[in-house]
Motif scaffolding. Structure first.
Motif, PDB file in Angstrom:
ATOM      1  N   PRO A 356       0.815  -1.230   0.000  1.00  0.00           N
ATOM      2  CA  PRO A 356       0.000   0.000   0.000  1.00  0.00           C
ATOM      3  C   PRO A 356       0.840   1.269   0.000  1.00  0.00           C
ATOM      4  O   PRO A 356       0.434   2.286  -0.569  1.00  0.00           O
ATOM      5  N   SER A 357       2.021   1.216   0.606  1.00  0.00           N
ATOM      6  CA  SER A 357       2.881   2.405   0.653  1.00  0.00           C
ATOM      7  C   SER A 357       3.935   2.393  -0.449  1.00  0.00           C
ATOM      8  O   SER A 357       4.884   3.170  -0.398  1.00  0.00           O
ATOM      9  N   GLY A 358       3.776   1.530  -1.441  1.00  0.00           N
ATOM     10  CA  GLY A 358       4.741   1.458  -2.543  1.00  0.00           C
ATOM     11  C   GLY A 358       5.814   0.432  -2.261  1.00  0.00           C
ATOM     12  O   GLY A 358       5.556  -0.613  -1.658  1.00  0.00           O
ATOM     13  N   THR A 439      -6.550  -2.208  -6.452  1.00  0.00           N
ATOM     14  CA  THR A 439      -6.118  -1.959  -5.080  1.00  0.00           C
ATOM     15  C   THR A 439      -6.955  -2.773  -4.111  1.00  0.00           C
ATOM     16  O   THR A 439      -8.187  -2.698  -4.125  1.00  0.00           O
ATOM     17  N   SER A 441      -7.655  -3.320  -0.185  1.00  0.00           N
ATOM     18  CA  SER A 441      -7.463  -2.731   1.147  1.00  0.00           C
ATOM     19  C   SER A 441      -8.279  -3.515   2.163  1.00  0.00           C
ATOM     20  O   SER A 441      -9.348  -4.056   1.844  1.00  0.00           O
TER      21      SER A 441
END
Length: 631
Positions: A356-358, A439, A441
């Protein structure tokens, strides 16, 4: 000079007296250095050539005097006409040709082609049956004396054209997909009383780099007159032939014709073009050289190969974003369209995930061309799930119970091996295409955690004693939770001026106590143990501590929680304590090892102090006693 003597020269020399003979020999030797003998050569006959096809007769003259560029004249002596000459063509006289050849010479069908000053060839572009006969090449003299041979002749037999070539089908010109198989068949035959061979070549007038049809001709593959298969040298045909992607086979057909079948198992865009099949008839001349005497080309039609990149598409369903509760199943589908020929093209399908943060993209799972599924990193391998081929062009990825570690951006990468159902592991893919990202999540619980390292108060730590460190962890969350604790050590740097290292300086992991109570020891030095002594207190013990155990210690705590199915997973919530320093003092036995010089000096100093003190006290007591007696 090594000049060859001509026949008939100086024939009466042996009958002269000795003196005259001697003089004649000297004169002969001197003269032989100057005498040259003209010689004209043509190929050895008879030569069999086919009506309607070219005749080329090279004529060479040597041993001549005069200019380097010689003239040539050709005559024809027809069979049954005796010594009747028919002038064919000359290099010096435009009016030389006789009536049967005048028109053909003017049109260029019959001509002289000069290879050099002393060699020229007679070329008849299209032989006629009545061109059969004995051809003489004559070279007008440029010599000071008429010596040697000035002409040569060869018999030419003109045989009937019996070379036939046909095809089984014509290419339609409709576009075909890259990786498609192409098969073309030609039939060729020759009916001749002479011993001749046939060769067959498949070729293409290929497309240019811009994609339009050009005039460049490329031979794809040939079966020569000795039945040897040879790939074309242009493009990638040699490698493709070696890899078995291009073959040529000779088979027996109907009516005495031989069938020649070319297969290209994997078409590429550069194979677009106009295809043809060429058959040639060969004969072995008396000189031992093979000559092509007939040739016929059959057009097979146009072929357009559509690049795979123009039609291939890779997508993931669902599109956009997927939001899940921890423990919920995750299902993604990779759809592959436009690859075509599913039974002939292998696919390598990979599921990739970026956090999620790369960060770095990792492989979650892959299905190889052989259908075998393998998992990527440890997180993917241990999460529980499956990858399956649901149908042609549909590949699913499932996680039975999704956890926060599964969150991120997912992509599907598809590598197509066009026309190769079973590629070698080292074979490069024809094309690799990636889908857009989806994505994933997970709405995790609110979790907070804190950790503090404590070094319990006790007598000074000494080398060889047991060092105990406590990590007090506090967790705030709803539902069940467990904590996984790691102990880290950063050794002291003698050159470091600060009392404690900065917080961003990480140490090495010594041991871990997992959320389910399993201990893992990573240190190869001192004997360690980790355990949990109360609900929120975790202990590290170092037995028989050594000097290398000095340094800065900290603990890291990671919170795990339970999903609705009862499985434990990491919430991703972590914390680390501040560092605490451990210093080890020397043992009492070590303190008793005082150097001898220091010991002696200390003993003398103590003795002097004792003597001075005793003397001083004794003198004072004696003085008091004397004063009392006087009174």
């Amino acid at each position: 000079m090594g000049v060859r003597l001509c026949c008939g020269d100086h024939s009466g020399m042996m009958m002269a007296p000795r003196r005259l003979t001697f003089l004649l020999i000297i004169g002969f030797v001197w003269e032989s250095q100057l005498v040259v003998c003209r010689e004209v050569t043509l190929p050895t006959g008879p030569l069999y050539r086919v009506a309607g096809f070219p005749l080329s007769l090279p004529c060479t003259v040597s041993g001549f005097e005069g200019p380097r560029t010689q003239d040539f004249e050709w005559f024809l002596y027809k069979e049954g006409a005796g010594s009747l000459q028919i002038g064919v063509v000359s290099t010096r006289d435009q009016g030389f040709p006789y009536t049967p050849f005048q028109g053909r010479v003017r049109s260029g069908e019959v001509r002289v082609e000069r290879d050099s000053g002393d060699q020229a060839r007679l070329v008849i572009q299209r032989l006629r049956p009545d061109d059969q006969g004995r051809y003489e090449c004559y070279t007008p003299s440029t010599d000071s004396r008429y010596q040697g041979s000035y002409s040569a002749s060869v018999v030419v037999k003109v045989i009937q054209d019996t070379l036939l070539i046909t095809h089984s089908r014509i290419l339609s010109g409709q576009p075909v997909m890259e990786g498609t198989e192409l098969q073309l068949t030609c039939a060729a035959s020759v009916q001749s009383a002479q011993h001749t061979h046939v060769s067959v070549t498949f070729g293409v007038r290929g497309s240019t780099d811009s994609g339009s049809l050009g005039h460049n001709l490329r031979e794809i593959i040939s079966l020569d007159r000795e039945l040897r298969v040879t790939p074309g040298r242009g493009g990638s045909y040699e490698k493709r032939y070696t890899d078995g992607e291009i073959t040529l086979e000779k088979k027996s057909g109907d009516g005495g014709r031989d069938l020649y079948v070319m297969k290209m198992s994997v078409l590429a865009p550069e194979d677009s073009g106009s295809y043809f099949c060429e058959a040639a008839q060969w004969i072995l001349d008396p000189s031992g050289q093979w000559e092509r005497i007939a040739q016929r080309t059959m057009e097979l039609g146009n072929l357009s190969v559509q690049p795979l990149a123009d039609s291939l598409s890779v997508s993931v369903v669902p599109v956009g974003e997927v939001s899940l509760q921890p423990g919920s199943p995750l299902s993604l589908t990779c759809q592959v369209l436009g690859a075509g020929w599913w039974n002939r093209s292998a696919l390598l399908v990979q599921w990739m995930r970026r956090g999620p943060s790369g960060g770095v993209e990792v492989e979650v799972a892959r299905m190889g061309p052989d259908g075998v599924v393998s998992w990527g990193d440890d997180t993917s391998r241990g999460g529980g799930g499956s990858m399956e081929k649901e149908a042609d062009g549909r590949f699913s990825l499932r996680r039975f119970s999704a956890h926060p570690a599964d969150a991120g951006v997912y992509r599907c990468a598809v590598s197509v091996y066009a026309g190769r159902p079973s590629p070698e592991p080292s074979s490069p893919a024809t094309l690799t295409q990636r889908s857009d990202g989806v994505t994933v999540s997970l709405r995790s619980k609110d979790v907070s955690v804190s950790a503090v390292v404590v070094l319990p108060r006790r007598p000074l730590l000494k080398r060889g004693s047991t060092v105990t460190l406590l990590c007090n962890v506090s967790v705030m969350t709803t539902g069940p939770a467990q904590v996984e604790v790691q102990w880290l050590q950063r050794k002291e740097d003698p050159d470091e001026k600060e009392e404690t290292p900065s917080e961003d300086t990480k140490g090495s992991v010594l041991a871990t106590l997992t959320y389910d109570g399993m201990s893992r020891i990573y240190s190869n030095g001192s004997d360690l143990s980790v355990d949990r002594i109360s609900a929120g207190t975790y202990r590290l013990r170092i037995f028989s501590a050594l000097e290398g155990d000095q340094g800065y210690y900290q603990c890291q705590a990671e919170v795990w929680t339970q999903d609705p199915h009862g499985g434990w997973y990491s919430t991703g919530t972590k914390t680390e304590s501040a560092m605490v320093r451990v210093y080890l003092y020397a043992r009492v036995a070590d303190l008793l090892l005082i150097p001898l010089v220091v010991g002696v000096s200390s003993a003398l100093f103590v003795g002097v102090v004792i003597i001075a003190t005793v003397t001083c006290c004794f003198m004072k007591r004696l003085a008091r006693q004397r004063s009392q007696i006087r009174k």
